[in-house]
Write a protein that holds these residues in place. Sequence first.
Motif, PDB file in Angstrom:
ATOM      1  N   GLY A  30      -6.996   1.996   4.723  1.00 36.40           N
ATOM      2  CA  GLY A  30      -7.447   2.060   6.048  1.00 36.40           C
ATOM      3  C   GLY A  30      -6.882   3.496   6.554  1.00 36.40           C
ATOM      4  N   LEU A  31      -6.064   4.168   5.892  1.00 39.54           N
ATOM      5  CA  LEU A  31      -5.481   5.416   6.647  1.00 39.54           C
ATOM      6  C   LEU A  31      -7.030   6.294   6.777  1.00 39.54           C
ATOM      7  CD1 LEU A  31      -2.548   6.295   4.267  1.00 39.54           C
ATOM      8  CD2 LEU A  31      -2.512   5.676   6.815  1.00 39.54           C
ATOM      9  N   PRO A  32      -6.659   7.579   7.932  1.00 44.38           N
ATOM     10  CA  PRO A  32      -7.899   8.104   7.939  1.00 44.38           C
ATOM     11  C   PRO A  32      -8.362   9.187   6.936  1.00 44.38           C
ATOM     12  CG  PRO A  32      -5.922   8.855   9.228  1.00 44.38           C
ATOM     13  CD  PRO A  32      -5.710   7.471   8.696  1.00 44.38           C
ATOM     14  N   GLN A  33      -9.404   9.783   6.961  1.00 43.93           N
ATOM     15  CA  GLN A  33      -9.868  10.642   5.787  1.00 43.93           C
ATOM     16  C   GLN A  33      -9.083  12.289   6.016  1.00 43.93           C
ATOM     17  OE1 GLN A  33     -11.584   9.831   3.136  1.00 43.93           O
ATOM     18  NE2 GLN A  33     -11.438   7.720   4.060  1.00 43.93           N
ATOM     19  N   ASP A  34      -8.555  12.590   7.177  1.00 49.50           N
ATOM     20  CA  ASP A  34      -7.799  13.768   7.084  1.00 49.50           C
ATOM     21  C   ASP A  34      -6.677  13.725   8.029  1.00 49.50           C
ATOM     22  OD1 ASP A  34      -8.635  13.908   9.914  1.00 49.50           O
ATOM     23  OD2 ASP A  34     -10.556  14.924   9.314  1.00 49.50           O
ATOM     24  N   LEU A  35      -5.961  14.643   7.843  1.00 47.27           N
ATOM     25  CA  LEU A  35      -4.444  14.705   8.496  1.00 47.27           C
ATOM     26  C   LEU A  35      -4.516  14.717   9.979  1.00 47.27           C
ATOM     27  CD1 LEU A  35      -1.628  14.667   8.463  1.00 47.27           C
ATOM     28  CD2 LEU A  35      -1.450  17.016   8.046  1.00 47.27           C
ATOM     29  N   LEU A  36      -5.669  15.397  10.510  1.00 46.28           N
ATOM     30  CA  LEU A  36      -5.821  15.533  12.141  1.00 46.28           C
ATOM     31  C   LEU A  36      -6.131  14.210  12.534  1.00 46.28           C
ATOM     32  CD1 LEU A  36      -5.833  16.888  14.690  1.00 46.28           C
ATOM     33  CD2 LEU A  36      -8.386  17.583  14.183  1.00 46.28           C
ATOM     34  N   GLY A  37      -6.886  13.290  11.755  1.00 44.66           N
ATOM     35  CA  GLY A  37      -7.352  11.967  12.220  1.00 44.66           C
ATOM     36  C   GLY A  37      -5.950  11.037  12.184  1.00 44.66           C
ATOM     37  N   GLY A  38      -5.114  11.322  11.238  1.00 44.03           N
ATOM     38  CA  GLY A  38      -3.715  10.648  11.385  1.00 44.03           C
ATOM     39  C   GLY A  38      -3.068  10.885  12.631  1.00 44.03           C
ATOM     40  N   ILE A  39      -2.938  12.203  12.537  1.00 39.62           N
ATOM     41  CA  ILE A  39      -1.987  12.641  14.171  1.00 39.62           C
ATOM     42  C   ILE A  39      -2.558  12.259  15.259  1.00 39.62           C
ATOM     43  CG2 ILE A  39      -1.437  14.708  15.373  1.00 39.62           C
ATOM     44  CD1 ILE A  39      -1.199  16.355  12.702  1.00 39.62           C
ATOM     45  N   GLU A  40      -3.688  12.209  15.326  1.00 41.64           N
ATOM     46  CA  GLU A  40      -4.516  11.492  16.452  1.00 41.64           C
ATOM     47  C   GLU A  40      -4.222  10.070  16.696  1.00 41.64           C
ATOM     48  OE1 GLU A  40      -8.193  14.489  17.231  1.00 41.64           O
ATOM     49  OE2 GLU A  40      -8.370  12.732  16.058  1.00 41.64           O
ATOM     50  N   GLN A  41      -3.693   9.331  15.455  1.00 46.84           N
ATOM     51  CA  GLN A  41      -3.329   7.930  15.749  1.00 46.84           C
ATOM     52  C   GLN A  41      -2.138   7.525  16.118  1.00 46.84           C
ATOM     53  OE1 GLN A  41      -4.189   5.859  11.823  1.00 46.84           O
ATOM     54  NE2 GLN A  41      -6.438   6.134  12.090  1.00 46.84           N
ATOM     55  N   GLY A  42      -1.097   8.616  16.271  1.00 47.82           N
ATOM     56  CA  GLY A  42       0.025   8.613  16.768  1.00 47.82           C
ATOM     57  C   GLY A  42       1.104   7.886  15.925  1.00 47.82           C
ATOM     58  N   GLU A  43       2.197   7.264  16.459  1.00 46.00           N
ATOM     59  CA  GLU A  43       3.276   6.643  15.571  1.00 46.00           C
ATOM     60  C   GLU A  43       2.810   5.552  14.354  1.00 46.00           C
ATOM     61  OE1 GLU A  43       6.395   7.495  15.216  1.00 46.00           O
ATOM     62  OE2 GLU A  43       6.195   9.307  16.562  1.00 46.00           O
ATOM     63  N   GLY A  44       1.853   5.019  15.013  1.00 45.25           N
ATOM     64  CA  GLY A  44       1.444   4.122  13.942  1.00 45.25           C
ATOM     65  C   GLY A  44       0.780   4.614  12.680  1.00 45.25           C
ATOM     66  N   PHE A  45       0.295   5.666  12.557  1.00 43.30           N
ATOM     67  CA  PHE A  45      -0.160   6.486  11.633  1.00 43.30           C
ATOM     68  C   PHE A  45       1.059   6.412  10.411  1.00 43.30           C
ATOM     69  CE2 PHE A  45      -0.396  10.860   9.504  1.00 43.30           C
ATOM     70  CZ  PHE A  45      -1.374  10.444   8.491  1.00 43.30           C
ATOM     71  N   LEU A  46       2.160   7.251  10.944  1.00 42.83           N
ATOM     72  CA  LEU A  46       3.436   7.238  10.126  1.00 42.83           C
ATOM     73  C   LEU A  46       3.907   6.091   9.564  1.00 42.83           C
ATOM     74  CD1 LEU A  46       5.323  10.059  12.317  1.00 42.83           C
ATOM     75  CD2 LEU A  46       3.761  10.353  10.113  1.00 42.83           C
ATOM     76  N   GLN A  47       3.861   4.967  10.492  1.00 46.40           N
ATOM     77  CA  GLN A  47       4.160   3.756   9.916  1.00 46.40           C
ATOM     78  C   GLN A  47       3.377   3.378   8.783  1.00 46.40           C
ATOM     79  OE1 GLN A  47       7.230   2.246  10.912  1.00 46.40           O
ATOM     80  NE2 GLN A  47       7.602   4.196  12.244  1.00 46.40           N
ATOM     81  N   LYS A  48       2.423   3.474   8.803  1.00 47.00           N
ATOM     82  CA  LYS A  48       1.110   2.712   7.846  1.00 47.00           C
ATOM     83  C   LYS A  48       1.537   3.928   6.606  1.00 47.00           C
ATOM     84  CE  LYS A  48      -2.728   1.180   8.635  1.00 47.00           C
ATOM     85  NZ  LYS A  48      -4.131   0.979   9.239  1.00 47.00           N
ATOM     86  N   VAL A  49       1.716   5.172   6.678  1.00 48.86           N
ATOM     87  CA  VAL A  49       2.003   5.942   5.567  1.00 48.86           C
ATOM     88  C   VAL A  49       3.329   5.190   4.823  1.00 48.86           C
ATOM     89  CG1 VAL A  49       2.600   8.170   4.752  1.00 48.86           C
ATOM     90  CG2 VAL A  49       0.563   8.137   6.536  1.00 48.86           C
ATOM     91  N   LYS A  50       4.138   5.305   5.461  1.00 43.86           N
ATOM     92  CA  LYS A  50       5.727   4.656   4.993  1.00 43.86           C
ATOM     93  C   LYS A  50       5.200   3.432   4.222  1.00 43.86           C
ATOM     94  CE  LYS A  50       8.570   6.810   8.336  1.00 43.86           C
ATOM     95  NZ  LYS A  50       9.436   6.539   9.488  1.00 43.86           N
ATOM     96  N   TYR A  51       4.522   2.496   4.866  1.00 41.01           N
ATOM     97  CA  TYR A  51       4.020   1.076   4.164  1.00 41.01           C
ATOM     98  C   TYR A  51       3.266   1.536   2.858  1.00 41.01           C
ATOM     99  CZ  TYR A  51       1.662  -3.045   3.125  1.00 41.01           C
ATOM    100  OH  TYR A  51       1.219  -4.247   2.759  1.00 41.01           O
ATOM    101  N   VAL A  52       2.417   2.351   2.822  1.00 43.34           N
ATOM    102  CA  VAL A  52       1.737   2.485   1.756  1.00 43.34           C
ATOM    103  C   VAL A  52       2.657   3.130   0.671  1.00 43.34           C
ATOM    104  CG1 VAL A  52      -0.436   4.003   0.983  1.00 43.34           C
ATOM    105  CG2 VAL A  52      -0.611   2.892   2.964  1.00 43.34           C
ATOM    106  N   LEU A  53       3.333   3.883   0.826  1.00 45.85           N
ATOM    107  CA  LEU A  53       4.161   4.612  -0.085  1.00 45.85           C
ATOM    108  C   LEU A  53       5.209   3.555  -0.680  1.00 45.85           C
ATOM    109  CD1 LEU A  53       4.995   8.188   1.649  1.00 45.85           C
ATOM    110  CD2 LEU A  53       3.297   7.754  -0.119  1.00 45.85           C
ATOM    111  N   GLN A  54       5.571   2.684   0.051  1.00 51.73           N
ATOM    112  CA  GLN A  54       6.574   1.600  -0.501  1.00 51.73           C
ATOM    113  C   GLN A  54       5.872   0.614  -1.025  1.00 51.73           C
ATOM    114  OE1 GLN A  54       8.622   0.860   3.116  1.00 51.73           O
ATOM    115  NE2 GLN A  54       9.833   2.761   3.277  1.00 51.73           N
TER     116      GLN A  54
END
Length: 289
Positions: A30-54
């Motif tokens: 469910g991560l966004p299709q581009d980085l700008l979309g992720g930035i617009e999601q705020g801190e939750g985006f970074l937490q989800k990226v960390k989860y996916v990578l782990q």
Amino acid sequence: MKFVSFQVGDRQTYGVERDGRIIELAGLHGLPQDLLGGIEQGEGFLQKVKYVLQDDSVEAPSYSHDGIKWLSPLPKVKRNIMCVGKNYRDHAIEMGSEQDIPKDIMIFTKATNTVIGHGETVLHHGEMTEQLDYEGELAVVIGKRGKGISPEDALEHVFGYTILNDITARDLQKKHGQFFIGKSLDTTCPIGPYLLTKDEVIDPQNLTITTRVNDEIRQSSNTREMIFTIPIIISTLSMGMTLEPGDIIATGTPAGVGKGFNPPRFLKKGDKMEIEIESLGILTNQLQA
């Protein structure tokens, strides 16, 4: 995290660098299709990226550095790049004299059509200018919407940092009496290669910055030499204007630009430009031959 936007074939996507590989993230869990979309999601985006990578069960595509076409971390910016002029004392002097050291922040913008990525070719625009110049800069990417931001709270609104080359047509800058045309020729704003999240930058006001042209050092300084610090820049810009996620702010360039030499040393066809900032990597581009 080191975010990267890139192209594989005719497909644009984004990811992070990990162990020397580029891990693609677009669409995973469910991560966004581009980085700008992720930035617009705020801190939750970074937490989800960390989860996916782990998550070992996630099979994310990965690529070598040579297997991608690097793009600007934000290939399609919504608004003009905001830039601080003469923000290093020695640069202000080399462009004129001590009388040119600003007492208040000077702000201009570069049009969105200027943005390109690491490794892309910069057009020489020989039909318009004979004085194309480089400017190595630290750039700030806003991550949190805000207006009337205090200097004390300013860094809370930052998503991360990247490298920017504010390529400038000096003769057009002088001819038109303002900065916009001379700063806004197509391809004259290389950005990248990475967008490094702010948690990995201990002190953005203490980063070495070096610019090389054809392997010769032209600029060598540190971001602590800025006249106006990043918190002051963000606070000043936000006084009457709402800053938005994905806004890019170039914080100024140190001494050593081509115009500052006697005689001036403007870029020539085929010149290779490298801008290196501590922790952020090396942004490399070549002027059209």
